[in-house]
Scaffold this active site. Structure first.
Site, PDB file in Angstrom:
ATOM      1  N   GLY A  24     -35.692   4.151  -5.587  1.00 37.86           N
ATOM      2  CA  GLY A  24     -35.403   3.817  -4.190  1.00 37.86           C
ATOM      3  C   GLY A  24     -33.915   3.620  -3.975  1.00 37.86           C
ATOM      4  O   GLY A  24     -33.156   4.574  -3.801  1.00 37.86           O
ATOM      5  N   GLY A  25     -33.487   2.358  -4.033  1.00 39.77           N
ATOM      6  CA  GLY A  25     -32.101   1.992  -3.719  1.00 39.77           C
ATOM      7  C   GLY A  25     -31.047   2.849  -4.411  1.00 39.77           C
ATOM      8  O   GLY A  25     -30.074   3.293  -3.783  1.00 39.77           O
TER       9      GLY A  25
ATOM     10  N   TRP B 265     -35.534   7.815  -0.151  1.00 39.82           N
ATOM     11  CA  TRP B 265     -34.529   7.165   0.709  1.00 39.82           C
ATOM     12  C   TRP B 265     -35.142   6.122   1.639  1.00 39.82           C
ATOM     13  O   TRP B 265     -34.434   5.400   2.316  1.00 39.82           O
ATOM     14  CB  TRP B 265     -33.773   8.229   1.519  1.00 39.82           C
ATOM     15  CG  TRP B 265     -32.671   8.895   0.734  1.00 39.82           C
ATOM     16  CD1 TRP B 265     -32.519   8.901  -0.616  1.00 39.82           C
ATOM     17  CD2 TRP B 265     -31.557   9.650   1.258  1.00 39.82           C
ATOM     18  NE1 TRP B 265     -31.400   9.607  -0.974  1.00 39.82           N
ATOM     19  CE2 TRP B 265     -30.788  10.082   0.165  1.00 39.82           C
ATOM     20  CE3 TRP B 265     -31.149  10.017   2.541  1.00 39.82           C
ATOM     21  CZ2 TRP B 265     -29.625  10.842   0.300  1.00 39.82           C
ATOM     22  CZ3 TRP B 265     -29.991  10.783   2.688  1.00 39.82           C
ATOM     23  CH2 TRP B 265     -29.241  11.182   1.579  1.00 39.82           C
ATOM     24  N   LYS B 266     -36.470   6.081   1.709  1.00 41.38           N
ATOM     25  CA  LYS B 266     -37.158   5.135   2.603  1.00 41.38           C
ATOM     26  C   LYS B 266     -36.604   5.268   4.022  1.00 41.38           C
ATOM     27  O   LYS B 266     -36.266   6.371   4.434  1.00 41.38           O
ATOM     28  CB  LYS B 266     -37.052   3.707   2.047  1.00 41.38           C
ATOM     29  CG  LYS B 266     -37.519   3.637   0.588  1.00 41.38           C
ATOM     30  CD  LYS B 266     -37.665   2.247   0.056  1.00 41.38           C
ATOM     31  CE  LYS B 266     -38.167   2.306  -1.380  1.00 41.38           C
ATOM     32  NZ  LYS B 266     -38.420   0.995  -1.969  1.00 41.38           N
TER      33      LYS B 266
ATOM     34  N   HIS C  14     -47.389   4.866  -1.295  1.00 42.04           N
ATOM     35  CA  HIS C  14     -46.315   3.963  -1.702  1.00 42.04           C
ATOM     36  C   HIS C  14     -46.704   2.542  -1.306  1.00 42.04           C
ATOM     37  O   HIS C  14     -47.331   2.328  -0.269  1.00 42.04           O
ATOM     38  CB  HIS C  14     -44.990   4.372  -1.031  1.00 42.04           C
ATOM     39  CG  HIS C  14     -43.825   3.610  -1.590  1.00 42.04           C
ATOM     40  ND1 HIS C  14     -43.546   2.316  -1.209  1.00 42.04           N
ATOM     41  CD2 HIS C  14     -42.899   3.944  -2.519  1.00 42.04           C
ATOM     42  CE1 HIS C  14     -42.484   1.896  -1.883  1.00 42.04           C
ATOM     43  NE2 HIS C  14     -42.075   2.862  -2.685  1.00 42.04           N
TER      44      HIS C  14
HETATM   45  P1  PGA Z   1     -36.271   0.605  -5.908  1.00 35.93           P
HETATM   46  O1  PGA Z   1     -37.526   1.266  -5.131  1.00 35.93           O
HETATM   47  O2  PGA Z   1     -35.760   1.632  -6.860  1.00 35.93           O
HETATM   48  O3  PGA Z   1     -35.292   0.289  -4.804  1.00 35.93           O
HETATM   49  O4  PGA Z   1     -36.788  -0.597  -6.600  1.00 35.93           O
HETATM   50  C1  PGA Z   1     -38.449   2.034  -5.835  1.00 35.93           C
HETATM   51  C2  PGA Z   1     -39.494   2.571  -4.909  1.00 35.93           C
HETATM   52  O5  PGA Z   1     -39.903   1.891  -3.965  1.00 35.93           O
HETATM   53  O6  PGA Z   1     -39.938   3.730  -5.092  1.00 35.93           O
END
Ligand code: PGA
Length: 251
Positions: A234-235, A13-14, A99
């Site tokens: 991520g997204g 989820w960052k 990361h």
């Molecule tokens: P993303 O990010 O799916 O939004 O490209 C992947 C990640 O940073 O692990």
């Protein structure tokens, strides 16, 4: 895919998500059906502020909760950092290290990533070590050299069944760009051979995730590539419908 390896779909989820977003987490755990559970493992790496609530929310579920980073020391004067002990204490079972956003935003070297990986493994956390080349490195033909260096510098000497590798081309993260199938195949084949060189037969069992703009629409193609044993997302991990849509590539 690799025969005999159960794939892992991991979300990151960052720096996104507040308490109200736990409804999405709940929907993900509900949607992680018995059928899906028999095919894949599922993990969401939450912001530190949500881990405790997230583990409570998913207590009855097979969905696991992870952290996005850790310090390499057990405790001490490290303002703002969290230790692996703190992560396990609140019920998370996994952590990402290295990361590309940590490597870039916080200047983390391979040596720091290695120290974090060692701390995480020692705490019994499933440890997802992230590597990947930048656009400039890809364009200058240095991808495999970069991966070789990152693997050599960031991975523990000793094999552990808790080691997972995520290959994430930096230029594919959050951009909607994805490498050609043949490039993913080459990178993952290379990483597999490096794992076998380093850990012998055990290297054949390590899960190698692909990450970078994985979406429901491209998941099936990416996840069926040889030596791709899951995804780091991520997204598309923020919404249950998208994340479960990616998981469905395995049905
Ligand atoms: P993303 O990010 O799916 O939004 O490209 C992947 C990640 O940073 O692990």
């Amino acid at each position: 895919m690799t025969p005999d390896i159960k794939p892992l779909v991991a979300g990151n989820w960052k720096m996104n998500g507040v308490q109200s977003c736990l409804a999405e987490l709940n929907a993900m755990s509900t949607g992680f059906t018995k059928e899906l559970q028999s095919k894949i493992d599922l993990l969401i790496c939450l912001p530190a502020t949500l881990i405790s609530l997230g583990t409570a929310e998913t207590k009855q579920s097979a969905l696991k909760i992870g952290a996005q980073d850790c310090h390499f020391n057990v405790n001490g004067a490290h303002t703002g950092d969290i230790s692996t002990q703190m992560i396990t204490d609140i019920g998370a079972t996994s952590v990402l290290v290295g990361h590309s956003e940590r490597r870039t935003d916080h200047g983390e070297s391979d040596a720091i990533v290695l120290a974090k990986a060692n701390a995480a493994i020692a705490s019994g956390l499933m440890t997802v070590v992230c590597i990947g080349e930048t656009e400039v490195e890809r364009k200058s033909g240095d991808t495999l050299k970069v991966l070789e260096t990152q693997l050599a510098g960031s991975l523990p000497d000793e094999y552990s069944s808790n080691i997972v590798i995520a290959y994430e081309p930096v230029w594919a993260i959050g951009t909607g760009l994805i490498p050609k199938v043949s490039d993913v195949e080459e990178a993952h084949g290379f990483i597999r051979s490096e794992m076998i060189k380093r850990y012998g037969e055990n290297g054949k069992t390590i899960r190698l995730l692909y990450g970078g703009s994985v979406k429901p629409a491209n998941a099936k193609e990416l996840m069926s590539i040889e030596n791709v044993d899951g995804a780091l997302v991520g997204g598309a991990s923020l919404k249950a419908a998208d994340f479960l849509g990616i998981c469905e590539a395995y049905l």
